[in-house]
Design a protein around this motif. Structure first.
Motif: not given
Length: 233
Positions: A20-24, A36-49
């Motif tokens: 799922y992380e690869d998809f994000l 954003l300067e934060d890959e984890g935050l970027a993933r969260q925003l994609v996951e939330l839409g």
């Protein structure tokens, strides 16, 4: 988008990405990472839409479809495993009896013990009890079902006796424990449910077990014992 189209879209994503992380990550742009300067935050925003360049897929939907597709793939691969006896023109009753029991012995629904008495390639009379399910796992039965070779007891089977040399041996198998010190004769304990299989022709074979003599032109004597385990495989 209807439900069927939705599943197709998810399936396309699931087959394209390993996790799922690869998809994000595929939805994150270089601009997103710059601001954003934060890959984890970027993933969260994609996951939330909130961010992303494509389809929004929830983690639970991705993982559920991933698991379902894997199960379907394994099931299809299992179904493609053709039985060794399939498609063979079997004439003898013994080979027909083996063919009938092959699938159930492979999947553990039935555990068959085969008694065979005949002469070996040296003309010596031999007899013994064979754990059919175990032999199926360690041998290619193509040679037996095709008639290229005859199935005979070996010194590595549950029991083996050479009537000329008087050599007698017995061995437990992954399915059966041999009880050789019984005064009435050999007993086999099925390891899964611990039921006793009695091969004495004058005695009932035991709980959940049957005994069948096979009329065959290939051997002097053949008897098949079938045991059905009451425990789940």
């Amino acid at each position: 988008m209807d439900q069927e189209e939705g599943l197709t879209a998810v399936d396309n994503i699931v087959t394209q990405f390993t996790t799922y992380e690869d998809f994000l990550d595929s939805q994150i742009t270089t601009v997103d990472l710059y601001y954003l300067e934060d890959e984890g935050l970027a993933r969260q925003l994609v996951e939330l839409g909130y961010r992303g360049t494509g389809e929004v897929v929830k983690r639970e939907d991705f993982e559920a479809r991933k698991a379902a597709i894997e199960i379907a793939r394994l099931a299809e691969r299992t179904q493609k495993k053709t039985l060794t006896s399939a498609g063979k023109n079997l004439q003898d009753n013994f080979l027909k009896a083996l063919a009938v029991r092959e699938e159930d012995n492979r999947n553990g629904k039935v555990s068959s013990v085969i008694f065979i008495r005949d002469r070996n390639s040296h003309g010596q009379e031999v007899s013994g009890y064979i754990d059919y399910a175990h032999r199926l796992k360690i041998e290619d039965f193509e040679v037996y079902f095709s008639g290229k070779k005859r199935l005979l007891p070996k010194p590595t089977d549950l029991s083996f006796y050479n009537w000329d040399s008087h050599i007698a041996v017995w061995n437990s198998s992954p399915n059966y424990q041999v009880i050789a010190d019984n005064p009435e004769g050999l007993l086999f304990k099925y390891k899964r449910d611990r039921k006793i299989l009695n091969v004495d022709p004058k005695t009932p074979p035991g709980d959940n077990s049957t005994r069948m003599s096979i009329q065959t032109d290939l051997y002097m004597q053949v008897v098949i014992f079938d045991h059905i385990s009451r425990r789940k495989v």
